[in-house]
Write a protein that holds these residues in place. Structure first.
Motif, PDB file in Angstrom:
ATOM      1  N   VAL A   1       0.842  -1.204   0.000  1.00  0.00           N
ATOM      2  CA  VAL A   1       0.000   0.000   0.000  1.00  0.00           C
ATOM      3  C   VAL A   1       0.872   1.246   0.000  1.00  0.00           C
ATOM      4  N   LEU A   2       1.906   1.255   0.845  1.00  0.00           N
ATOM      5  CA  LEU A   2       2.809   2.402   0.902  1.00  0.00           C
ATOM      6  C   LEU A   2       3.546   2.576  -0.422  1.00  0.00           C
ATOM      7  N   TRP A   3       3.993   1.467  -1.009  1.00  0.00           N
ATOM      8  CA  TRP A   3       4.667   1.558  -2.308  1.00  0.00           C
ATOM      9  C   TRP A   3       3.721   2.143  -3.352  1.00  0.00           C
ATOM     10  N   TYR A   4       2.473   1.706  -3.357  1.00  0.00           N
ATOM     11  CA  TYR A   4       1.516   2.190  -4.329  1.00  0.00           C
ATOM     12  C   TYR A   4       1.303   3.695  -4.196  1.00  0.00           C
ATOM     13  N   GLN A   5       1.270   4.180  -2.958  1.00  0.00           N
ATOM     14  CA  GLN A   5       1.086   5.613  -2.732  1.00  0.00           C
ATOM     15  C   GLN A   5       2.320   6.413  -3.101  1.00  0.00           C
ATOM     16  N   LEU A   6       3.496   5.822  -2.957  1.00  0.00           N
ATOM     17  CA  LEU A   6       4.754   6.548  -3.195  1.00  0.00           C
ATOM     18  C   LEU A   6       5.442   6.145  -4.496  1.00  0.00           C
ATOM     19  N   ARG A   7       4.732   5.465  -5.412  1.00  0.00           N
ATOM     20  CA  ARG A   7       5.369   4.971  -6.641  1.00  0.00           C
ATOM     21  C   ARG A   7       6.157   6.020  -7.398  1.00  0.00           C
ATOM     22  N   PRO A   8       5.646   7.247  -7.533  1.00  0.00           N
ATOM     23  CA  PRO A   8       6.434   8.205  -8.313  1.00  0.00           C
ATOM     24  C   PRO A   8       7.705   8.679  -7.595  1.00  0.00           C
ATOM     25  N   ALA A   9       7.773   8.476  -6.297  1.00  0.00           N
ATOM     26  CA  ALA A   9       8.913   8.987  -5.523  1.00  0.00           C
ATOM     27  C   ALA A   9      10.157   8.147  -5.784  1.00  0.00           C
ATOM     28  N   PRO A  10      11.318   8.797  -5.786  1.00  0.00           N
ATOM     29  CA  PRO A  10      12.564   8.044  -5.950  1.00  0.00           C
ATOM     30  C   PRO A  10      12.759   7.070  -4.784  1.00  0.00           C
ATOM     31  N   GLY A  11      13.220   5.892  -5.068  1.00  0.00           N
ATOM     32  CA  GLY A  11      13.481   4.907  -4.027  1.00  0.00           C
ATOM     33  C   GLY A  11      12.271   4.088  -3.623  1.00  0.00           C
ATOM     34  N   SER A  12      11.129   4.321  -4.254  1.00  0.00           N
ATOM     35  CA  SER A  12       9.932   3.582  -3.854  1.00  0.00           C
ATOM     36  C   SER A  12      10.028   2.104  -4.219  1.00  0.00           C
ATOM     37  N   GLY A  13      10.877   1.779  -5.159  1.00  0.00           N
ATOM     38  CA  GLY A  13      11.079   0.374  -5.516  1.00  0.00           C
ATOM     39  C   GLY A  13      11.575  -0.453  -4.342  1.00  0.00           C
TER      40      GLY A  13
ATOM     41  N   ILE B   1      14.092  -8.120   9.207  1.00  0.00           N
ATOM     42  CA  ILE B   1      14.634  -6.873   9.757  1.00  0.00           C
ATOM     43  C   ILE B   1      15.733  -6.326   8.856  1.00  0.00           C
ATOM     44  N   LEU B   2      16.581  -7.188   8.330  1.00  0.00           N
ATOM     45  CA  LEU B   2      17.651  -6.764   7.432  1.00  0.00           C
ATOM     46  C   LEU B   2      17.087  -6.131   6.165  1.00  0.00           C
ATOM     47  N   VAL B   3      16.095  -6.771   5.555  1.00  0.00           N
ATOM     48  CA  VAL B   3      15.514  -6.245   4.322  1.00  0.00           C
ATOM     49  C   VAL B   3      14.765  -4.939   4.602  1.00  0.00           C
ATOM     50  N   SER B   4      14.004  -4.895   5.689  1.00  0.00           N
ATOM     51  CA  SER B   4      13.262  -3.671   6.018  1.00  0.00           C
ATOM     52  C   SER B   4      14.207  -2.509   6.312  1.00  0.00           C
ATOM     53  N   GLY B   5      15.253  -2.774   7.047  1.00  0.00           N
ATOM     54  CA  GLY B   5      16.222  -1.720   7.334  1.00  0.00           C
ATOM     55  C   GLY B   5      16.920  -1.221   6.080  1.00  0.00           C
ATOM     56  N   THR B   6      17.273  -2.136   5.192  1.00  0.00           N
ATOM     57  CA  THR B   6      17.901  -1.753   3.927  1.00  0.00           C
ATOM     58  C   THR B   6      16.950  -0.921   3.077  1.00  0.00           C
ATOM     59  N   ALA B   7      15.684  -1.315   3.023  1.00  0.00           N
ATOM     60  CA  ALA B   7      14.696  -0.555   2.248  1.00  0.00           C
ATOM     61  C   ALA B   7      14.534   0.850   2.811  1.00  0.00           C
ATOM     62  N   ARG B   8      14.466   0.958   4.125  1.00  0.00           N
ATOM     63  CA  ARG B   8      14.328   2.287   4.744  1.00  0.00           C
ATOM     64  C   ARG B   8      15.554   3.151   4.466  1.00  0.00           C
ATOM     65  N   LEU B   9      16.722   2.545   4.496  1.00  0.00           N
ATOM     66  CA  LEU B   9      17.952   3.270   4.202  1.00  0.00           C
ATOM     67  C   LEU B   9      17.961   3.751   2.757  1.00  0.00           C
TER      68      LEU B   9
ATOM     69  N   LEU C   1      10.512  -0.196  -1.350  1.00  0.00           N
ATOM     70  CA  LEU C   1       9.323  -0.602  -0.605  1.00  0.00           C
ATOM     71  C   LEU C   1       8.668  -1.819  -1.252  1.00  0.00           C
ATOM     72  N   LEU C   2       8.625  -1.829  -2.570  1.00  0.00           N
ATOM     73  CA  LEU C   2       8.061  -2.975  -3.283  1.00  0.00           C
ATOM     74  C   LEU C   2       8.890  -4.222  -3.000  1.00  0.00           C
ATOM     75  N   PHE C   3      10.198  -4.096  -3.062  1.00  0.00           N
ATOM     76  CA  PHE C   3      11.094  -5.212  -2.769  1.00  0.00           C
ATOM     77  C   PHE C   3      10.879  -5.711  -1.345  1.00  0.00           C
ATOM     78  N   ASP C   4      10.801  -4.782  -0.398  1.00  0.00           N
ATOM     79  CA  ASP C   4      10.581  -5.138   0.999  1.00  0.00           C
ATOM     80  C   ASP C   4       9.248  -5.852   1.168  1.00  0.00           C
ATOM     81  N   GLY C   5       8.200  -5.364   0.509  1.00  0.00           N
ATOM     82  CA  GLY C   5       6.892  -5.999   0.600  1.00  0.00           C
ATOM     83  C   GLY C   5       6.897  -7.413   0.061  1.00  0.00           C
ATOM     84  N   VAL C   6       7.566  -7.623  -1.066  1.00  0.00           N
ATOM     85  CA  VAL C   6       7.641  -8.957  -1.667  1.00  0.00           C
ATOM     86  C   VAL C   6       8.384  -9.910  -0.740  1.00  0.00           C
ATOM     87  N   ILE C   7       9.540  -9.495  -0.241  1.00  0.00           N
ATOM     88  CA  ILE C   7      10.330 -10.350   0.654  1.00  0.00           C
ATOM     89  C   ILE C   7       9.547 -10.658   1.921  1.00  0.00           C
TER      90      ILE C   7
END
Length: 127
Positions: free
Chosen positions: A57-69, A105-113, A71-77
């Protein structure tokens, strides 16, 4: 004790109820550690499922923003990890908690970074 420090009645009631839930859950885990481990593992699978959906949901809302991919990766993992836990439950409960939570936690932290770095680049480009 914390509930008594709350200034309004609604806060006291909720804090006492939360305290009771903690005492009951802690007692259950102490008296039934194996069943408690299985219950925690199932709760983790549900948590990761909800987190994965919210990441989408967050990725869908932020798709145009840089780095939103990221979030998609984090959601899939996260959804993959939820399915892995669900399929291995309850037999895999002992190893699941450490291994898959660490991966999550590793994937989520990397996505946030990655999102933070992308936002930093955008701010620097505008300045």
């Amino acid at each position: 004790v914390y509930a008594s420090q709350t200034r309004h009645t609604g806060g006291i009631v909720w804090e006492v109820l939360i305290g009771v839930v903690y005492v009951v859950a802690g007692g259950y885990l102490l008296w039934n550690p194996i069943l408690g481990l299985a219950a925690l593992t199932l709760a983790l699978a549900i948590y990761l499922l909800v987190e994965g959906v919210l990441e989408f949901v967050l990725w869908y809302q932020l798709r145009p923003a840089p780095g939103s991919g990221a979030l998609l990766f984090d959601g899939v993992i996260t959804l993959i990890l939820a399915v892995l836990i669900w399929r291995a439950w309850p037999v895999g409960a002992p190893w699941i908690l450490g291994m898959l939570v660490g991966i999550s936690i590793l994937v989520s932290g990397t996505a946030r970074l990655m999102i933070s770095l992308a936002a930093h680049r955008v701010v620097n480009a505008l300045a």
